[in-house]
Scaffold this motif. Structure first.
Motif, PDB file in Angstrom:
ATOM      1  N   TYR A  96       5.574   2.363   1.563  1.00 16.07           N
ATOM      2  CA  TYR A  96       5.408   3.807   1.565  1.00 16.07           C
ATOM      3  C   TYR A  96       5.769   4.382   0.191  1.00 16.07           C
ATOM      4  O   TYR A  96       6.600   3.825  -0.512  1.00 16.07           O
ATOM      5  CB  TYR A  96       6.298   4.443   2.635  1.00 16.07           C
ATOM      6  N   HIS A 114       8.989  12.815   6.600  1.00  8.79           N
ATOM      7  CA  HIS A 114       7.698  12.441   7.182  1.00  8.79           C
ATOM      8  C   HIS A 114       7.553  10.919   7.247  1.00  8.79           C
ATOM      9  O   HIS A 114       7.152  10.364   8.269  1.00  8.79           O
ATOM     10  CB  HIS A 114       6.564  13.065   6.359  1.00  8.79           C
ATOM     11  N   VAL A 115       7.909  10.237   6.173  1.00 10.06           N
ATOM     12  CA  VAL A 115       7.798   8.770   6.129  1.00 10.06           C
ATOM     13  C   VAL A 115       8.800   8.134   7.093  1.00 10.06           C
ATOM     14  O   VAL A 115       8.462   7.175   7.785  1.00 10.06           O
ATOM     15  CB  VAL A 115       7.989   8.248   4.690  1.00 10.06           C
ATOM     16  N   ARG A 156       8.084   5.711  14.294  1.00 11.80           N
ATOM     17  CA  ARG A 156       6.960   5.697  15.246  1.00 11.80           C
ATOM     18  C   ARG A 156       6.266   4.325  15.235  1.00 11.80           C
ATOM     19  O   ARG A 156       5.981   3.767  16.285  1.00 11.80           O
ATOM     20  CB  ARG A 156       5.983   6.813  14.870  1.00 11.80           C
ATOM     21  N   ASN A 157       6.024   3.773  14.067  1.00  7.07           N
ATOM     22  CA  ASN A 157       5.344   2.487  13.962  1.00  7.07           C
ATOM     23  C   ASN A 157       6.214   1.339  14.454  1.00  7.07           C
ATOM     24  O   ASN A 157       5.703   0.363  14.984  1.00  7.07           O
ATOM     25  CB  ASN A 157       4.896   2.231  12.519  1.00  7.07           C
ATOM     26  N   CYS A 214       8.607  14.777   2.334  1.00  9.41           N
ATOM     27  CA  CYS A 214       7.839  13.542   2.497  1.00  9.41           C
ATOM     28  C   CYS A 214       8.757  12.395   2.904  1.00  9.41           C
ATOM     29  O   CYS A 214       8.334  11.499   3.639  1.00  9.41           O
ATOM     30  CB  CYS A 214       6.983  13.215   1.288  1.00  9.41           C
ATOM     31  N   GLN A 267       1.579   5.787   3.462  1.00  6.04           N
ATOM     32  CA  GLN A 267       1.601   4.334   3.348  1.00  6.04           C
ATOM     33  C   GLN A 267       0.510   3.918   2.364  1.00  6.04           C
ATOM     34  O   GLN A 267      -0.605   4.437   2.414  1.00  6.04           O
ATOM     35  CB  GLN A 267       1.334   3.718   4.734  1.00  6.04           C
ATOM     36  N   ASP A 280      -2.284   6.803   2.887  1.00  5.59           N
ATOM     37  CA  ASP A 280      -2.846   7.378   4.103  1.00  5.59           C
ATOM     38  C   ASP A 280      -2.033   8.608   4.519  1.00  5.59           C
ATOM     39  O   ASP A 280      -1.166   9.078   3.781  1.00  5.59           O
ATOM     40  CB  ASP A 280      -2.922   6.324   5.214  1.00  5.59           C
ATOM     41  N   HIS A 281      -2.287   9.111   5.716  1.00  7.26           N
ATOM     42  CA  HIS A 281      -1.615  10.320   6.200  1.00  7.26           C
ATOM     43  C   HIS A 281      -0.100  10.148   6.273  1.00  7.26           C
ATOM     44  O   HIS A 281       0.647  11.108   6.095  1.00  7.26           O
ATOM     45  CB  HIS A 281      -2.170  10.704   7.577  1.00  7.26           C
ATOM     46  N   ASP A 282       0.362   8.929   6.536  1.00  8.33           N
ATOM     47  CA  ASP A 282       1.794   8.655   6.625  1.00  8.33           C
ATOM     48  C   ASP A 282       2.396   8.269   5.278  1.00  8.33           C
ATOM     49  O   ASP A 282       3.540   7.815   5.215  1.00  8.33           O
ATOM     50  CB  ASP A 282       2.059   7.537   7.633  1.00  8.33           C
ATOM     51  N   GLU A 340       9.880   9.317   9.877  1.00  9.42           N
ATOM     52  CA  GLU A 340       9.330   9.481  11.223  1.00  9.42           C
ATOM     53  C   GLU A 340       8.162   8.526  11.458  1.00  9.42           C
ATOM     54  O   GLU A 340       8.013   7.982  12.556  1.00  9.42           O
ATOM     55  CB  GLU A 340       8.890  10.927  11.440  1.00  9.42           C
ATOM     56  N   ALA A 341       7.351   8.292  10.448  1.00 10.73           N
ATOM     57  CA  ALA A 341       6.229   7.352  10.570  1.00 10.73           C
ATOM     58  C   ALA A 341       6.732   5.930  10.770  1.00 10.73           C
ATOM     59  O   ALA A 341       6.212   5.179  11.600  1.00 10.73           O
ATOM     60  CB  ALA A 341       5.336   7.426   9.339  1.00 10.73           C
TER      61      ALA A 341
END
Length: 63
Positions: A23, A49-50, A56-57, A46, A15, A11-13, A52-53
């Motif tokens: 991930y 990015h991961v 956030r999650n 990336c 995952q 997906d965008h994250d 941070e995802a």
């Protein structure tokens, strides 16, 4: 070498769609960059990015 996971499998994250909370970053993904550090830049970008995802999650689950 070629191969790795298709970007359609994440997906965008980044995952995995088949396995939530797993991930994929860097060379495991089927992304080819030009010579000159582009692959290294992609791997580091990336990973950021991961991370941070994930952060956030984790805040969503803890509230």
């Amino acid at each position: 070498m070629k191969g790795g996971l298709s970007l359609q499998e994440v997906d965008h994250d980044l995952q995995l769609l088949s396995y939530p909370h797993i991930y994929a970053i860097g060379e495991i993904l089927n992304v080819a960059g030009l010579c000159g550090g582009y692959n290294l830049h992609f791997a580091l970008s990336c990973a950021k990015h991961v991370s941070e995802a994930i952060e956030r999650n984790s805040h969503v689950k803890n509230t």
